[in-house]
Structure formats: C-alpha cells, structure tokens
Scaffold this active site. Structure first.
Site, PDB file in Angstrom:
ATOM      1  CB  SER A   1      43.758  40.962  -1.114  1.00  0.00           C
ATOM      2  OG  SER A   1      43.329  41.205   0.223  1.00  0.00           O
TER       3      SER A   1
ATOM      4  N   GLY B   1      40.177  42.289   2.167  1.00  0.00           N
ATOM      5  CA  GLY B   1      40.685  43.464   2.871  1.00  0.00           C
ATOM      6  C   GLY B   1      41.917  43.209   3.710  1.00  0.00           C
TER       7      GLY B   1
ATOM      8  CD  GLU C   1      32.710  43.033   3.713  1.00  0.00           C
ATOM      9  OE1 GLU C   1      32.058  43.924   3.144  1.00  0.00           O
ATOM     10  OE2 GLU C   1      33.935  42.835   3.500  1.00  0.00           O
TER      11      GLU C   1
ATOM     12  CD  GLU D   1      34.200  38.803  -2.690  1.00  0.00           C
ATOM     13  OE1 GLU D   1      34.839  39.670  -3.294  1.00  0.00           O
ATOM     14  OE2 GLU D   1      33.359  39.075  -1.805  1.00  0.00           O
TER      15      GLU D   1
ATOM     16  CE  LYS E   1      34.192  44.861   0.384  1.00  0.00           C
ATOM     17  NZ  LYS E   1      35.050  43.966   1.148  1.00  0.00           N
TER      18      LYS E   1
ATOM     19  CG  ASN F   1      31.315  45.424  -2.705  1.00  0.00           C
ATOM     20  OD1 ASN F   1      30.642  46.413  -2.418  1.00  0.00           O
ATOM     21  ND2 ASN F   1      31.371  44.343  -1.941  1.00  0.00           N
TER      22      ASN F   1
ATOM     23  CG  HIS G   1      30.135  40.720   0.293  1.00  0.00           C
ATOM     24  ND1 HIS G   1      30.838  40.792   1.479  1.00  0.00           N
ATOM     25  CD2 HIS G   1      31.022  41.016  -0.681  1.00  0.00           C
ATOM     26  CE1 HIS G   1      32.096  41.125   1.213  1.00  0.00           C
ATOM     27  NE2 HIS G   1      32.236  41.266  -0.084  1.00  0.00           N
TER      28      HIS G   1
HETATM   29  P1  13P Z   1      39.018  43.657  -1.095  1.00  0.00           P
HETATM   30  O1  13P Z   1      39.299  43.721  -2.582  1.00  0.00           O
HETATM   31  O2  13P Z   1      39.076  44.981  -0.428  1.00  0.00           O
HETATM   32  O3  13P Z   1      39.801  42.576  -0.435  1.00  0.00           O
HETATM   33  O4  13P Z   1      37.454  43.215  -0.963  1.00  0.00           O
HETATM   34  C1  13P Z   1      36.995  42.123  -1.677  1.00  0.00           C
HETATM   35  C2  13P Z   1      35.522  42.080  -1.561  1.00  0.00           C
HETATM   36  O5  13P Z   1      34.971  41.753  -0.520  1.00  0.00           O
HETATM   37  C3  13P Z   1      34.730  42.480  -2.738  1.00  0.00           C
HETATM   38  O6  13P Z   1      33.375  42.159  -2.579  1.00  0.00           O
END
Ligand code: 13P
Length: 248
Positions: free
Chosen positions: A208, A169, A95, A163, A11, A9, A93
């Site tokens: 992560s 992150g 976010e 997640e 983002k 992803n 997600h």
């Molecule tokens: P990271 O791998 O950067 O922690 O992000 C995970 C994520 O939100 C994937 O959708």
C-alpha cells in the site's frame, strides 16, 4: 550501497495499451537519482523492455522457474527473462507463496536461477495478519530470510523486499515504528550472515505504498526503496513515488 530502488510489480494487470505508461514515466523522469524498475506480466516484458530501452527504466520478471529450460508447461526461466531484456526477477512474493504453495526451499532455488542468468533477485518476505497479531512478526520474517536467501548473496545480486501480507492491496500500512523495527532487524540479520555484503543489500518496503505516504515511509532508516503494486500501474502515481524516493 547501490542506488535506492523504486520497483513496480504490475502483477496480473496490463495489456499493450499499458505500455503508454512507460513512455509517460520516462518522459516525466528522464534522469532519476534512484533506480526505477517495472515488472510487468510476462506477456509484456519484451515489449516493455523495448519501449524502455534508452530510458532510465529497467524491467524484470515477477517469478521464474528454477530450471534453465525443459518440460515445464506455462513456466518461464530466468534466462528467458534476461533474453526479453529483464534485469531483475521477483521471487517468493507472498502471492506466489500463498497461491502456488512456494516454500523457502523453492525460493532459494529460484534465486540461484536468477543469479545464474546474471540477473538480480528481489526476494520477498513478510508476515500475515494472524502472525503479526500473535506477536510473531520478527520470528516469521527472520525464518523466511534464513530460509529464502541462498548463501553467497551480495548487494549486487540480491534485493530484499519486506511486504507485510496484510498491507498488500488493502490500504493498510504498518506504523513507521513497526516498519523501522522490522527493517532494522532485517539489516542486522543480513549483516550477521553476509558481513559487509549484508550491509550493502537494498531493503525495500512493500504494501500500500502511494505518493501520499511515500515520503514518510522513505524517511524510515533502512528503507532503501519500495516494491509497489497498485500504485505502479499509472505513471502519475508511480512518478510521485519516484519523486519521494529522490527526495529521501
Ligand atoms: P500494493 O502496493 O498494491 O499494496 O502491492 C504491494 C505488492 O505486493 C508489491 O509486490
């Protein structure tokens, strides 16, 4: 069950120059034994799909509107993602839930829209740090699962991504026991609700994931792949995660 899935992803990252990563990834992994998916920003989807054509890399969207078309400025539909060459759409997600106030009901409608375009919905769930510290992880994830997956989901139409919000992150990862506990609980709930179809659904871990921790995470029962943010941006890092999934 379908093949395991390494999903990236990107983002809100990436521009035309990032497409070189797709070529490097395809060259390094011409015939992977797991599925490989990259969900770039919408601006890159069509170009990325073109570059990935003829390789093992699939492409997808990071979100979609629940409607097929209409007066929804700035949104894109699942049909548009299909038209741009996508095979999957991430929905729900954390976010999107946090930044755009998306509710479980919104996510059900979006997942149904994804199925309506003959694409696979990657439905995300996960607890916040406050919820984990309050001992609410299993309850929160169970409620999100119950509320965010439409009736009729199957392993062909739906992938679940666990997640933990606090692991995204941050470089922080739950212990393997914590991952195992949540994935086992998700599997039990999917099977209770959807029967054999629930046993077939892939359950990804996200938060992560890196080449250095992928082997141990993929060794956890009911972890069928990963949804990867930061480490999916570079072919070398994502390739390391693909290689770990192939070994699992
Ligand atoms: P990271 O791998 O950067 O922690 O992000 C995970 C994520 O939100 C994937 O959708």
């Amino acid at each position: 069950m379908a093949r395991k899935l390494a999903a990236g992803n990107w983002k809100m990252n990436g521009a035309a120059a990032s497409l070189a990563e797709i070529e490097a990834l395809a060259k390094a992994h011409p015939d992977p034994t797991c599925d490989v998916l990259i969900c770039p920003p919408a601006t890159l989807l069509s170009r990325l799909s073109d570059r990935a054509s003829g390789t093992a890399i699939q492409s997808g969207g990071q979100d979609c509107h629940a409607a097929v078309s209409g007066a929804h400025t700035g949104d894109i539909s699942a049909q548009m993602i299909a038209d741009a060459g996508g095979s999957h759409v991430i929905v729900g997600h954390s976010e999107r839930r946090a930044d755009h106030g998306e509710t479980d009901a919104d996510i059900v409608a979006k997942a149904q829209a994804v199925w309506g375009a003959d694409l696979v919905a990657v439905i995300c769930v996960g607890e916040t740090l406050a919820e984990r510290e309050a001992g609410q992880t299993i309850n929160i994830v169970a409620a999100q699962l119950a509320g965010s997956i439409p009736d009729g989901a199957t392993g062909d139409t739906t992938v679940i991504a666990y997640e933990p919000v606090w692991a995204i992150g941050t470089g922080k990862v739950p212990t393997l026991e914590e991952i195992a506990e949540v994935h086992a609980d998700i599997r039990a709930r999917l099977t209770a609700r959807f029967g054999p179809a629930g046993a077939d659904m892939l359950i990804l871990y996200g938060g992560s994931v890196k080449p250095s921790n992928a082997d141990e995470i993929f060794g956890v029962p009911d972890v069928d792949g990963a949804l990867v943010g930061g480490a999916s941006l570079k072919a070398e890092d994502f390739g390391g995660i693909i290689a770990a999934l192939e070994r699992a």
